[in-house]
Design a protein around this motif. Structure first.
Motif, mmCIF file in Angstrom:
data_model
loop_
_atom_site.group_PDB
_atom_site.id
_atom_site.type_symbol
_atom_site.label_atom_id
_atom_site.label_comp_id
_atom_site.label_asym_id
_atom_site.label_seq_id
_atom_site.Cartn_x
_atom_site.Cartn_y
_atom_site.Cartn_z
ATOM 1 N N ASP A 64 0.849 -1.235 0.033
ATOM 2 C CA ASP A 64 0.290 0.026 -0.126
ATOM 3 C C ASP A 64 0.856 1.227 -0.172
ATOM 4 O O ASP A 64 0.617 2.311 -0.639
ATOM 5 N N TYR A 65 1.862 1.177 0.902
ATOM 6 C CA TYR A 65 3.001 2.265 0.896
ATOM 7 C C TYR A 65 3.464 2.599 -0.657
ATOM 8 O O TYR A 65 3.903 3.666 -1.131
ATOM 9 N N VAL A 66 4.115 1.527 -1.081
ATOM 10 C CA VAL A 66 4.543 1.654 -2.373
ATOM 11 C C VAL A 66 3.729 2.295 -3.442
ATOM 12 O O VAL A 66 3.945 2.991 -4.134
ATOM 13 N N GLU B 239 2.172 6.679 -7.097
ATOM 14 C CA GLU B 239 0.941 7.586 -7.521
ATOM 15 C C GLU B 239 1.394 9.143 -7.153
ATOM 16 O O GLU B 239 1.427 9.917 -8.123
ATOM 17 N N TYR B 240 1.974 9.022 -6.049
ATOM 18 C CA TYR B 240 2.552 10.504 -5.741
ATOM 19 C C TYR B 240 3.652 11.008 -6.734
ATOM 20 O O TYR B 240 3.712 12.011 -7.250
ATOM 21 N N TRP B 241 4.554 10.290 -7.174
ATOM 22 C CA TRP B 241 5.668 10.634 -7.771
ATOM 23 C C TRP B 241 5.257 10.624 -9.415
ATOM 24 O O TRP B 241 5.892 11.508 -10.060
ATOM 25 N N LYS B 242 4.088 9.957 -9.808
ATOM 26 C CA LYS B 242 3.664 10.143 -11.164
ATOM 27 C C LYS B 242 3.057 11.396 -11.299
ATOM 28 O O LYS B 242 3.308 12.166 -12.260
ATOM 29 N N TYR B 243 2.424 11.739 -10.430
ATOM 30 C CA TYR B 243 1.723 13.274 -10.368
ATOM 31 C C TYR B 243 2.758 14.364 -10.317
ATOM 32 O O TYR B 243 2.726 15.241 -11.221
ATOM 33 N N ASN B 244 3.836 14.195 -9.450
ATOM 34 C CA ASN B 244 4.690 15.006 -9.432
ATOM 35 C C ASN B 244 5.794 15.192 -10.338
ATOM 36 O O ASN B 244 6.243 16.255 -11.028
ATOM 37 N N PHE B 245 6.083 14.109 -11.071
ATOM 38 C CA PHE B 245 7.002 14.101 -12.331
ATOM 39 C C PHE B 245 6.494 14.752 -13.535
ATOM 40 O O PHE B 245 6.796 15.513 -14.029
ATOM 41 N N ASP B 246 5.000 14.313 -13.756
ATOM 42 C CA ASP B 246 4.391 15.147 -14.556
ATOM 43 C C ASP B 246 4.239 16.420 -14.434
ATOM 44 O O ASP B 246 4.257 17.614 -15.448
ATOM 45 N N LYS B 247 4.145 17.018 -13.063
ATOM 46 C CA LYS B 247 4.000 18.430 -12.828
ATOM 47 C C LYS B 247 5.434 19.031 -13.012
ATOM 48 O O LYS B 247 5.436 20.242 -13.722
ATOM 49 N N LEU B 248 6.320 18.481 -12.714
ATOM 50 C CA LEU B 248 7.587 18.870 -13.009
ATOM 51 C C LEU B 248 8.088 19.179 -14.468
ATOM 52 O O LEU B 248 8.595 20.004 -14.913
ATOM 53 N N LYS B 249 7.559 18.072 -15.019
ATOM 54 C CA LYS B 249 7.940 18.060 -16.849
ATOM 55 C C LYS B 249 7.271 19.275 -17.237
ATOM 56 O O LYS B 249 7.546 20.019 -18.337
#
Length: 73
Positions: A42-44, A49-59
């Motif tokens: 669950d943690y992973v 999901e957190y990093w998918k969102y944030n990588f897209d935001k960074l890009k």
């Protein structure tokens, strides 16, 4: 040695390890419980999901600085 000196030395050692690409984190089973997750999976899932969102935001915000993101994908 005081706690402040020990903490400063510890932080400096962490910084050196990062600079030398030798920094490794060991995370035990208790980290998920302390964060409110019932299991490691669950943690992973949450982290993915957190990093998918944030990588897209960074890009989208810094496209010229994100060449390294594709290397991590």
């Amino acid at each position: 040695m005081t706690a402040a000196i020990l903490n400063k030395d510890f932080v400096e050692q962490i910084e050196k390890a990062k600079e030398n690409n030798s920094l490794i984190f060991f995370i035990g089973a208790g980290v998920t419980a302390s964060q409110g997750y019932s299991s490691w999976n669950d943690y992973v899932r949450h982290l993915i999901e957190y990093w998918k969102y944030n990588f897209d935001k960074l890009k989208s915000e810094y496209p010229y600085k994100t060449d390294w993101i594709s290397q991590l994908d």
